[in-house]
Scaffold this motif. Structure first.
Motif, PDB file in Angstrom:
ATOM      1  N   GLY A  90       1.742   6.250  -7.028  1.00 29.43           N
ATOM      2  CA  GLY A  90       0.548   6.902  -7.568  1.00 29.43           C
ATOM      3  C   GLY A  90       0.525   8.395  -7.348  1.00 29.43           C
ATOM      4  N   LEU A 133       4.295  -6.042 -10.101  1.00 25.70           N
ATOM      5  CA  LEU A 133       3.769  -4.674 -10.154  1.00 25.70           C
ATOM      6  C   LEU A 133       4.227  -3.967 -11.426  1.00 25.70           C
ATOM      7  N   THR A 164       3.962   1.582  -1.105  1.00 23.41           N
ATOM      8  CA  THR A 164       4.589   1.713  -2.418  1.00 23.41           C
ATOM      9  C   THR A 164       3.597   2.229  -3.449  1.00 23.41           C
ATOM     10  N   THR A 165       2.383   1.687  -3.428  1.00 23.50           N
ATOM     11  CA  THR A 165       1.338   2.132  -4.361  1.00 23.50           C
ATOM     12  C   THR A 165       1.029   3.608  -4.154  1.00 23.50           C
ATOM     13  N   TRP A 174       0.830  -1.203   0.000  1.00 25.10           N
ATOM     14  CA  TRP A 174       0.000   0.000   0.000  1.00 25.10           C
ATOM     15  C   TRP A 174       0.868   1.258   0.000  1.00 25.10           C
TER      16      TRP A 174
END
Length: 213
Positions: free
Chosen positions: A17, A195, A12-13, A10
């Motif tokens: 993002g 990913l 890293t996302t 989460w």
């Protein structure tokens, strides 16, 4: 460990993002300005183009790990701290902005000059040409550039994790390396590969969907 992996994914996302969104929002106007003020642009203006180009090149050529350390005061000013996921977004966004600005500029330069001349002949203003002709025509290239930046940001986020930014890189270093848990390191690497593969596949699909050819 499963909870730690989910939390790290989460983080890293979030880093990738948020920094990508900021980079696109800042990089596209910079690219349009570089294109418009270039020697063969809509309004050549050397005193704007050259300093801006030098600034973008300087940010692009600085290794990310050095950039993170160099802008610590600015990071503290923006995020209130230099450690953690929120703080890592600042250098990530800065690095990605410079990277995307040049990629976006190249995508804009690939647009057929005949399309621009046709828009001029119909009385379109410079701003209308930039926003209503160039951007839509260059959209596949812009999407491809954003995909490249997203993939690069995944790698940068892992480096950010190694110096206190959180995410998968931090988990891999703390458990996989420092605590001699190779299975954790292998899991982190596998997640990063999946990913990146997912982002690249989605980006390629978007490029095909937006292509006029």
């Amino acid at each position: 460990m499963q909870d730690l992996l989910l939390e790290a994914l989460w983080q890293t996302t979030l880093m990738v993002g948020a920094s990508a969104a900021i980079a696109v929002a800042l990089g596209l106007p910079i690219a349009l300005l570089l294109y418009a003020t270039g020697s063969d642009g809509l309004r050549p203006t050397a005193w704007v183009n050259r300093p801006l180009g030098l600034l973008v090149n300087a940010a692009r050529s600085t290794p990310f790990i050095i950039l993170m350390v160099a802008i610590v005061p600015f990071t503290r000013l923006v995020a209130g701290t230099s450690i953690g996921t929120g703080a890592a977004i600042v250098p990530l966004a800065l690095a990605a902005t410079a990277f995307l600005a040049r990629l976006f500029e190249n995508a804009l330069r690939e647009v057929d000059k005949g399309v621009i001349e046709a828009a001029r002949a119909m009385g379109a203003s410079r701003l209308q040409i930039l926003l209503k002709v160039l951007v839509p025509e260059a959209l596949p290239g812009l999407v491809a550039a954003t995909t490249v930046a997203l993939v690069s940001l995944v790698g940068f986020s892992a480096m950010a994790g190694a110096v206190g930014g959180g995410g998968l890189g931090d988990l891999g270093i703390r458990f996989g390396y420092q605590r001699f848990m190779p299975e954790v390191m292998a899991t982190v690497v596998l997640i990063l590969i999946l990913l990146v593969q997912g982002l690249q596949s989605f980006g390629d699909w978007l490029v095909r969907s937006t292509s006029h050819r």
